[in-house]
Design a protein around this motif. Structure first.
Motif, short mmCIF file in Angstrom:
data_model
loop_
_atom_site.label_atom_id
_atom_site.label_comp_id
_atom_site.label_asym_id
_atom_site.label_seq_id
_atom_site.Cartn_x
_atom_site.Cartn_y
_atom_site.Cartn_z
N GLY A 109 0.83 -1.21 0.00
CA GLY A 109 0.00 0.00 0.00
C GLY A 109 0.86 1.26 0.00
O GLY A 109 0.61 2.20 -0.76
N LYS A 110 1.90 1.26 0.85
CA LYS A 110 2.78 2.43 0.93
C LYS A 110 3.54 2.65 -0.39
O LYS A 110 3.72 3.77 -0.84
N LEU A 111 3.99 1.55 -0.98
CA LEU A 111 4.71 1.65 -2.26
C LEU A 111 3.79 2.17 -3.35
O LEU A 111 4.20 2.97 -4.20
N TRP A 289 12.94 -2.07 17.87
CA TRP A 289 14.02 -2.75 17.13
C TRP A 289 14.01 -2.37 15.65
O TRP A 289 15.02 -2.55 14.97
N TRP A 290 12.87 -1.95 15.15
CA TRP A 290 12.73 -1.81 13.70
C TRP A 290 12.43 -0.42 13.19
O TRP A 290 12.65 -0.13 12.02
N ARG A 291 11.86 0.44 14.05
CA ARG A 291 11.47 1.77 13.59
C ARG A 291 12.44 2.80 14.16
O ARG A 291 12.54 2.95 15.38
N THR A 292 13.10 3.52 13.26
CA THR A 292 14.08 4.49 13.75
C THR A 292 13.39 5.70 14.40
O THR A 292 14.04 6.48 15.09
N ASP A 293 12.08 5.86 14.19
CA ASP A 293 11.35 6.93 14.88
C ASP A 293 10.78 6.43 16.21
O ASP A 293 10.13 7.17 16.94
N PHE A 317 15.17 -5.98 -1.06
CA PHE A 317 14.54 -5.68 0.23
C PHE A 317 14.73 -4.21 0.61
O PHE A 317 13.77 -3.53 1.00
N PRO A 318 15.95 -3.66 0.46
CA PRO A 318 16.10 -2.22 0.72
C PRO A 318 15.19 -1.37 -0.17
O PRO A 318 14.71 -0.32 0.26
N ALA A 319 14.94 -1.81 -1.43
CA ALA A 319 14.04 -1.05 -2.31
C ALA A 319 12.65 -0.99 -1.69
O ALA A 319 11.99 0.06 -1.70
N THR A 320 12.20 -2.11 -1.11
CA THR A 320 10.89 -2.12 -0.45
C THR A 320 10.87 -1.14 0.72
O THR A 320 9.92 -0.37 0.88
N GLU A 326 8.83 5.11 4.87
CA GLU A 326 8.69 5.03 6.32
C GLU A 326 10.05 4.73 6.96
O GLU A 326 10.92 4.12 6.34
N PRO A 327 10.21 5.14 8.23
CA PRO A 327 11.52 5.00 8.87
C PRO A 327 11.82 3.61 9.43
O PRO A 327 12.03 3.43 10.62
#
Ligand SMILES: [Zn+2]
Length: 572
Positions: A109-111, A289-293, A317-320, A326-327
């Motif tokens: 959805g975000k992509l 662990w996963w969200r830098t925000d 995966f980094p492209a996704t 999102e952070p």
């Protein structure tokens, strides 16, 4: 205290993995996780089974089971074997989990919102008899190149030519054998990776400490030929994550699922939510662990994988993640491995060649395998498993060096001083020299482990064991005892403390032996030896212990020959 997120490449669901798979991702990831925990750092170590895609469907069909049931069973089998090898995952998840369904749909959805998804109309083979589209592996026919009659829709196994299903002569369904096939138009979603090329390029350029091998593989995929290509993220299958745009339906995509390559790495993230849900934690607990925000800005994220997985983890995966806007945390360090070969050839799952994880545990405890595999990890080049080398390494390193040290010192103490750490005497120059050597070596060991240099770490650990043996040999408390029992008492006290030191340092490699030694020493002090001198007086005079059973039994020639014969063919 540092915070370290560790993921191992997730093993595919269709069957038990061989030792080559184990040493290429899960085992070194476990080594690193145990080391970091041992140092007192906070670790989140995640792995899962990769459950979607046509191979899972085909394996389930072969086992005559519904695919969901097949995957649930195989997940339980893989989890049990992982436990047998003492792989210390904080959670061993499943890419088919509801958490991964929701997160995969969220990312799509975000992509789409970011304009990074486009629809493509393609022609695909549809089977009227089966009432479904047939992905490439589900179609068989005659190879247009060599005439082989059982060529698959993606490749001819006879002449190895890459094929498109529509190339096949006399095509038929591999599901039902029906030839009532037609080519229909079908719509699929593509991820516009090409639009992310510059962003990925800049991100990879920022990774100054990555090995050249890794960055050069990524750069090649980014720039060679027409550069990074857009890639399909959906398929006409039943088994998988239904295509949705977040919570909403995706018009025109009804009945389709996401392609396994898209949802599998998202499971690295979803697995953390599975961990939280399974342990009564909140979303904040896994998001840190996963969200830098949300707290992950100080997390170091390390991935372990075989070399064939590098392009995928450095680009797709980094492209996704980058495309979502999102952070989410991106990988900081990526440790990849070459291949382990088996006795003059390759390990092969499809041919059943080599030793598989369940078979390995049937013949010897996990520590024997862990030690050999890690001390021979295929880092700078491919390495090879041979039974001779395995026997030699186990007998020398584990039995003669570590096991012998433990046995000699505990038995000598029991016979002369009883089963407690003896009092009297002081450490002299010889002991001080040993402490100095150990201090230097322990720092070197830490350095190699931090750098994920697996072989060098094992060599340093072995050198630390050897130093104790050499000390014992030259100090010779059994001779000293006759003249100077006080001096012998100090030597033995040092030796018993060395066993605890070894147990703590060796835990990342041979955790079961560590448990045995700590139990024999009647100690639960697993604090890391930041100061070797202090660590070597942790067990005070009067502290009780018991003589442990044989720590590592030697592999006999007869056993070796027996196993060599047993594993020379292929697994049925
Ligand atoms: Zn052919």
């Amino acid at each position: 205290m540092a915070r370290i997120l560790i993921t191992s490449a997730i093993p595919y669901i269709n069957g038990i993995k061989h030792l080559g798979n184990l040493v290429g991702s899960q085992l070194p990831a476990d080594l690193y996780a145990r080391f970091q925990r041992g140092r007192g750092n906070e670790v989140m170590f995640l792995c899962a089974t990769d459950e979607h895609g046509t191979p899972a469907e085909l394996a389930a069909a072969k086992a005559d089971k519904p695919v969901a049931e097949y995957c649930a069973e195989m997940h339980a089998v893989q989890a049990e074997i992982a436990k047998g090898f003492a792989l210390s995952f904080d959670h061993f998840g499943r890419s088919s989990s509801p958490q991964n369904h929701a997160l995969t749909q969220h990312f799509a959805g975000k992509l789409a919102e970011a304009g990074l998804i486009r629809e493509v109309t393609e022609k695909q083979v549809y089977s009227n008899a089966d009432g479904r589209f047939l992905p490439d592996r589900y179609i068989e026919g005659t190879c247009p190149n060599c005439g082989y009659e059982r060529a698959r829709g993606d490749q001819c196994e006879e002449c190895t030519k890459q094929l498109d299903p529509t190339d096949l002569i006399n095509p038929r369904s591999a599901v039902s054998g029906s030839t009532d096939l037609e080519v229909r138009e079908t719509k699929h979603l593509y991820l516009c990776q090409s639009q992310l090329k510059d962003q990925l390029d800049a991100w990879i350029d920022s990774k100054k400490d990555w090995p050249v091998l890794t960055t050069s593989i990524a750069k090649k995929w980014l720039h060679d030929g027409d550069g990074l290509q857009d890639r399909g993220i959906t398929r006409d299958l039943d088994w998988g994550v239904p295509v949705k745009k977040g919570d909403e339906d995706w018009p025109g995509m009804e009945g389709k699922v996401f392609y396994v390559w898209f949802d599998a790495p998202i499971e690295y993230i979803a697995c953390a939510k599975e961990w939280a849900d399974a342990n009564g934690k909140t979303d904040a607990d896994w998001e840190r662990w996963w969200r830098t925000d949300k707290g992950a800005e100080d997390v170091k994220y390390v991935q372990f994988m075989g070399k064939d997985n590098v392009p995928f983890h450095t680009l797709s995966f980094p492209a996704t993640i980058l495309g979502s806007g999102e952070p989410w945390k991106l990988v900081d360090h990526l440790k990849s491995f070459n291949y382990l070969n088996y006795d003059g050839g390759q390990f092969s799952t499809s041919q059943g060649r080599g030793v598989f994880m369940d078979q390995a545990l049937e013949i010897l405890p996990a520590d024997y395998w862990r030690w050999w595999l890690l001390s021979h990890a295929p880092e700078s080049s491919d390495s090879e498993f041979t039974w001779e080398n395995f026997q030699q390494s186990v007998n020398k390193d584990l039995a003669d060096v570590l096991g012998n040290f433990v046995s000699r010192i505990t038995k000598f103490c029991r016979s002369k001083f009883g089963e407690e750490v003896p009092a009297g005497g002081d450490y002299g120059p010889q002991e001080q020299a040993l402490i100095e050597e150990l201090s230097t070596r322990i720092r070197a060991y830490e350095g190699h482990m931090e750098a994920m240099e697996v072989r060098k770490s094992s060599q340093e650990l072995r050198a630390i064991w050897v130093a104790g043996n050499e000390y014992l040999q030259s100090a010779a408390p059994w001779s000293v005892f006759k003249e100077d029992p006080e001096r012998a008492a100090a030597q033995v006290r040092l030796g018993l403390n060395l066993i605890r030191l070894y147990a703590v340092l060796s835990a990342p490699f041979i955790p079961h032996a560590t448990d045995t030694l700590m139990a024999a020493l009647n100690s639960d002090d697993r604090s890391w030896p930041e100061d070797a001198a202090a660590a070597l007086s942790a067990l005070p005079a009067g502290h009780g212990f018991t003589v442990p059973d044989v720590l590592f039994a030697k592999i006999t020639d007869e056993q070796r020959e027996d196993w060599q014969a047993r594993f020379s063919g292929t697994r049925s």
